[in-house]
Design a protein around this motif. Structure first.
Motif, PDB file in Angstrom:
ATOM      1  N   ASP A  38      69.535   7.337  27.408  1.00  0.00           N
ATOM      2  CA  ASP A  38      70.646   6.485  26.982  1.00  0.00           C
ATOM      3  C   ASP A  38      70.465   5.038  27.434  1.00  0.00           C
ATOM      4  O   ASP A  38      70.436   4.747  28.621  1.00  0.00           O
ATOM      5  CB  ASP A  38      71.950   7.036  27.541  1.00  0.00           C
ATOM      6  N   PRO A  39      70.366   4.091  26.479  1.00  0.00           N
ATOM      7  CA  PRO A  39      70.246   2.679  26.847  1.00  0.00           C
ATOM      8  C   PRO A  39      71.558   2.078  27.343  1.00  0.00           C
ATOM      9  O   PRO A  39      71.581   0.956  27.847  1.00  0.00           O
ATOM     10  CB  PRO A  39      69.792   1.992  25.556  1.00  0.00           C
ATOM     11  N   ASN A  40      72.661   2.830  27.224  1.00  0.00           N
ATOM     12  CA  ASN A  40      73.943   2.349  27.735  1.00  0.00           C
ATOM     13  C   ASN A  40      74.034   2.475  29.247  1.00  0.00           C
ATOM     14  O   ASN A  40      74.900   1.857  29.860  1.00  0.00           O
ATOM     15  CB  ASN A  40      75.100   3.118  27.080  1.00  0.00           C
ATOM     16  N   GLU A  41      73.172   3.275  29.843  1.00  0.00           N
ATOM     17  CA  GLU A  41      73.153   3.435  31.294  1.00  0.00           C
ATOM     18  C   GLU A  41      72.185   2.421  31.892  1.00  0.00           C
ATOM     19  O   GLU A  41      71.042   2.316  31.452  1.00  0.00           O
ATOM     20  CB  GLU A  41      72.731   4.854  31.663  1.00  0.00           C
ATOM     21  N   GLY A  62      70.928  -5.056  20.918  1.00  0.00           N
ATOM     22  CA  GLY A  62      71.715  -3.910  20.486  1.00  0.00           C
ATOM     23  C   GLY A  62      70.914  -2.882  19.704  1.00  0.00           C
ATOM     24  O   GLY A  62      71.446  -1.823  19.364  1.00  0.00           O
ATOM     25  N   ARG A  65      70.503   0.542  21.517  1.00  0.00           N
ATOM     26  CA  ARG A  65      71.756   1.302  21.454  1.00  0.00           C
ATOM     27  C   ARG A  65      72.055   1.759  20.023  1.00  0.00           C
ATOM     28  O   ARG A  65      72.648   2.812  19.812  1.00  0.00           O
ATOM     29  CB  ARG A  65      72.907   0.478  22.040  1.00  0.00           C
ATOM     30  N   THR A  66      71.618   0.966  19.027  1.00  0.00           N
ATOM     31  CA  THR A  66      71.765   1.366  17.625  1.00  0.00           C
ATOM     32  C   THR A  66      70.941   2.622  17.354  1.00  0.00           C
ATOM     33  O   THR A  66      71.430   3.571  16.727  1.00  0.00           O
ATOM     34  CB  THR A  66      71.309   0.223  16.694  1.00  0.00           C
ATOM     35  N   HIS A  68      69.964   4.796  19.524  1.00  0.00           N
ATOM     36  CA  HIS A  68      70.583   5.891  20.270  1.00  0.00           C
ATOM     37  C   HIS A  68      71.786   6.442  19.500  1.00  0.00           C
ATOM     38  O   HIS A  68      71.946   7.668  19.387  1.00  0.00           O
ATOM     39  CB  HIS A  68      71.006   5.406  21.661  1.00  0.00           C
ATOM     40  N   ALA A  69      72.603   5.560  18.948  1.00  0.00           N
ATOM     41  CA  ALA A  69      73.767   6.001  18.176  1.00  0.00           C
ATOM     42  C   ALA A  69      73.334   6.765  16.928  1.00  0.00           C
ATOM     43  O   ALA A  69      73.929   7.801  16.589  1.00  0.00           O
ATOM     44  CB  ALA A  69      74.633   4.801  17.798  1.00  0.00           C
ATOM     45  N   LEU A  81      76.803  -2.114  16.584  1.00  0.00           N
ATOM     46  CA  LEU A  81      75.883  -2.647  17.588  1.00  0.00           C
ATOM     47  C   LEU A  81      74.877  -3.624  16.998  1.00  0.00           C
ATOM     48  O   LEU A  81      74.597  -4.667  17.585  1.00  0.00           O
ATOM     49  CB  LEU A  81      75.149  -1.493  18.285  1.00  0.00           C
TER      50      LEU A  81
END
Length: 143
Positions: A38-41, A62, A65-66, A68-69, A81
């Motif tokens: 997860d790039p959000n972590e 972004g 995260r894109t 990853h989503a 994102l």
């Protein structure tokens, strides 16, 4: 003689497909890795150098995260994102598909992706996107 020619032609097709299939395997591996990590972590990926130096978003900010989503089947979050990255996916798939078809048919690889006018237009879109996402009225484009 006909069998040897057919076998040689079939082998040539498979050899021609190695490069596009290798690109697909590499892209799939990146997609799977970013989907799993997860790039959000914080601490998993480096900060964007342009964002770190200037405090402004680059056209690619972004994108991790894109991906990853998208890996988690959340296209709405992905569009929020980095809409440009999401919009590029069908174009990249189209160019990759053209590459596969020409490799399968044994056609020589073209040295250009598209007409130069289209490439300049794309560069213009990226530049406008880059500026607008950093302006107050373009905040909806920021990741």
């Amino acid at each position: 003689m006909g069998i040897a020619t057919t076998e040689r032609h079939g082998t040539g097709r498979l050899k021609g497909l190695l490069a596009p299939l290798g690109v697909a395997a590499g892209a799939g591996a990146v997609f799977a890795f970013v989907g799993a990590v997860d790039p959000n972590e914080p601490g998993h990926y480096p900060t964007c150098p342009f964002l770190w130096l200037t405090g402004l978003y680059c056209p690619g900010c972004g994108t991790l995260r894109t991906i990853h989503a998208l890996a988690h089947l959340d296209p709405v979050a992905a569009l929020g994102l980095n809409p440009l990255a999401v919009a590029m996916i069908p174009l990249l798939l189209f160019w990759w598909g053209r590459w596969v078809v020409s490799a399968w048919k044994g056609r020589p690889r073209r040295t250009t992706l598209a007409h130069p006018a289209w490439l300049w237009a794309f560069l213009g879109v990226v530049m406008v996107y880059w500026v607008v996402r950093n302006l107050p009225f373009g905040a909806f484009l920021a990741p």
